[in-house]
Motif scaffolding. Structure first.
Motif, PDB file in Angstrom:
ATOM      1  N   ALA A  16      -1.897  -5.867   0.804  1.00 39.18           N
ATOM      2  CA  ALA A  16      -0.970  -6.126   1.911  1.00 39.18           C
ATOM      3  C   ALA A  16      -0.203  -7.426   1.706  1.00 39.18           C
ATOM      4  O   ALA A  16       0.939  -7.545   2.155  1.00 39.18           O
ATOM      5  N   ARG A  17      -0.803  -8.391   1.011  1.00 36.71           N
ATOM      6  CA  ARG A  17      -0.106  -9.658   0.738  1.00 36.71           C
ATOM      7  C   ARG A  17       1.153  -9.433  -0.096  1.00 36.71           C
ATOM      8  O   ARG A  17       2.089 -10.218  -0.033  1.00 36.71           O
ATOM      9  N   TYR A  18       1.181  -8.364  -0.873  1.00 40.59           N
ATOM     10  CA  TYR A  18       2.366  -8.043  -1.667  1.00 40.59           C
ATOM     11  C   TYR A  18       3.550  -7.762  -0.748  1.00 40.59           C
ATOM     12  O   TYR A  18       4.677  -8.107  -1.025  1.00 40.59           O
ATOM     13  N   LYS A  19       3.277  -7.159   0.407  1.00 40.29           N
ATOM     14  CA  LYS A  19       4.319  -6.804   1.375  1.00 40.29           C
ATOM     15  C   LYS A  19       4.630  -7.961   2.324  1.00 40.29           C
ATOM     16  O   LYS A  19       5.771  -8.174   2.695  1.00 40.29           O
ATOM     17  N   ASN A  20       3.586  -8.700   2.747  1.00 41.86           N
ATOM     18  CA  ASN A  20       3.767  -9.792   3.707  1.00 41.86           C
ATOM     19  C   ASN A  20       2.781 -10.911   3.362  1.00 41.86           C
ATOM     20  O   ASN A  20       1.640 -10.899   3.814  1.00 41.86           O
ATOM     21  N   GLN A  21       3.238 -11.858   2.567  1.00 47.20           N
ATOM     22  CA  GLN A  21       2.387 -12.946   2.077  1.00 47.20           C
ATOM     23  C   GLN A  21       1.764 -13.759   3.211  1.00 47.20           C
ATOM     24  O   GLN A  21       0.598 -14.104   3.168  1.00 47.20           O
ATOM     25  N   SER A  22       2.539 -14.060   4.241  1.00 49.22           N
ATOM     26  CA  SER A  22       2.063 -14.960   5.290  1.00 49.22           C
ATOM     27  C   SER A  22       1.164 -14.278   6.314  1.00 49.22           C
ATOM     28  O   SER A  22       0.345 -14.938   6.951  1.00 49.22           O
ATOM     29  N   ASN A  23       1.310 -12.964   6.509  1.00 48.30           N
ATOM     30  CA  ASN A  23       0.487 -12.287   7.505  1.00 48.30           C
ATOM     31  C   ASN A  23       0.154 -10.852   7.058  1.00 48.30           C
ATOM     32  O   ASN A  23       0.690  -9.887   7.615  1.00 48.30           O
ATOM     33  N   PRO A  24      -0.746 -10.705   6.084  1.00 42.90           N
ATOM     34  CA  PRO A  24      -1.080  -9.373   5.589  1.00 42.90           C
ATOM     35  C   PRO A  24      -1.754  -8.505   6.654  1.00 42.90           C
ATOM     36  O   PRO A  24      -1.713  -7.277   6.568  1.00 42.90           O
ATOM     37  N   GLY A  25      -2.315  -9.127   7.655  1.00 40.40           N
ATOM     38  CA  GLY A  25      -2.969  -8.364   8.725  1.00 40.40           C
ATOM     39  C   GLY A  25      -2.009  -7.423   9.442  1.00 40.40           C
ATOM     40  O   GLY A  25      -2.391  -6.318   9.835  1.00 40.40           O
ATOM     41  N   ASP A  26      -0.761  -7.853   9.603  1.00 38.31           N
ATOM     42  CA  ASP A  26       0.238  -6.985  10.247  1.00 38.31           C
ATOM     43  C   ASP A  26       0.457  -5.705   9.450  1.00 38.31           C
ATOM     44  O   ASP A  26       0.619  -4.625  10.013  1.00 38.31           O
ATOM     45  N   VAL A  27       0.472  -5.826   8.130  1.00 40.09           N
ATOM     46  CA  VAL A  27       0.655  -4.657   7.269  1.00 40.09           C
ATOM     47  C   VAL A  27      -0.537  -3.712   7.408  1.00 40.09           C
ATOM     48  O   VAL A  27      -0.372  -2.498   7.555  1.00 40.09           O
ATOM     49  N   ILE A  28      -1.738  -4.271   7.409  1.00 48.26           N
ATOM     50  CA  ILE A  28      -2.946  -3.450   7.518  1.00 48.26           C
ATOM     51  C   ILE A  28      -2.997  -2.745   8.869  1.00 48.26           C
ATOM     52  O   ILE A  28      -3.374  -1.568   8.947  1.00 48.26           O
ATOM     53  N   ILE A  29      -2.598  -3.425   9.930  1.00 45.98           N
ATOM     54  CA  ILE A  29      -2.570  -2.790  11.253  1.00 45.98           C
ATOM     55  C   ILE A  29      -1.655  -1.574  11.238  1.00 45.98           C
ATOM     56  O   ILE A  29      -2.006  -0.510  11.760  1.00 45.98           O
ATOM     57  N   LYS A  30      -0.501  -1.697  10.605  1.00 46.67           N
ATOM     58  CA  LYS A  30       0.420  -0.554  10.517  1.00 46.67           C
ATOM     59  C   LYS A  30      -0.196   0.577   9.715  1.00 46.67           C
ATOM     60  O   LYS A  30      -0.084   1.749  10.075  1.00 46.67           O
ATOM     61  N   TRP A  31      -0.861   0.245   8.592  1.00 49.78           N
ATOM     62  CA  TRP A  31      -1.522   1.281   7.792  1.00 49.78           C
ATOM     63  C   TRP A  31      -2.587   1.994   8.611  1.00 49.78           C
ATOM     64  O   TRP A  31      -2.685   3.213   8.609  1.00 49.78           O
ATOM     65  N   MET A  32      -3.389   1.219   9.320  1.00 49.99           N
ATOM     66  CA  MET A  32      -4.533   1.797  10.030  1.00 49.99           C
ATOM     67  C   MET A  32      -4.132   2.579  11.269  1.00 49.99           C
ATOM     68  O   MET A  32      -4.868   3.452  11.708  1.00 49.99           O
ATOM     69  N   SER A  33      -2.987   2.281  11.837  1.00 47.62           N
ATOM     70  CA  SER A  33      -2.582   2.969  13.061  1.00 47.62           C
ATOM     71  C   SER A  33      -1.825   4.264  12.787  1.00 47.62           C
ATOM     72  O   SER A  33      -1.552   5.025  13.706  1.00 47.62           O
ATOM     73  N   ASN A  34      -1.528   4.518  11.550  1.00 45.55           N
ATOM     74  CA  ASN A  34      -0.869   5.762  11.164  1.00 45.55           C
ATOM     75  C   ASN A  34      -1.806   6.939  11.412  1.00 45.55           C
ATOM     76  O   ASN A  34      -2.976   6.907  11.055  1.00 45.55           O
TER      77      ASN A  34
END
Length: 84
Positions: free
Chosen positions: A33-51
């Motif tokens: 997720a850091r590849y997509k959003n270095q400063s806040n990878p948690g936001d990327v993971i939340i989007k993945w998990m809520s799909n």
């Protein structure tokens, strides 16, 4: 005896942690997720998990991998989450 091997792999010039436990590799979602959003990878993971498709995958994974998975409780949780 628990056998764990920690290593990293290079993905597009980003180091991603890999943990091997009893011959099964686990790749760090946070590092990916850091590849997509270095400063806040948690936001990327939340989007993945809520799909919805991801949610269905988690259910199937748990059914196949977790002898103590409570399918009835999961279905109730899934139904409740879809109404909010």
């Amino acid at each position: 005896m628990k056998r764990e091997i920690k290593t990293t792999m290079n993905v597009n010039n980003n180091l991603v942690s890999v943990l091997n436990v009893k011959g099964v590799d686990y790749i760090s979602l946070t590092d990916l997720a850091r590849y997509k959003n270095q400063s806040n990878p948690g936001d990327v993971i939340i989007k993945w998990m809520s799909n919805k498709s991801s949610f269905d995958f988690y259910s199937l994974w748990e059914e196949l991998s977790n002898e103590q998975f409570k399918l009835a409780e999961f279905r109730e949780f899934k139904n409740d989450s879809s109404t909010q």
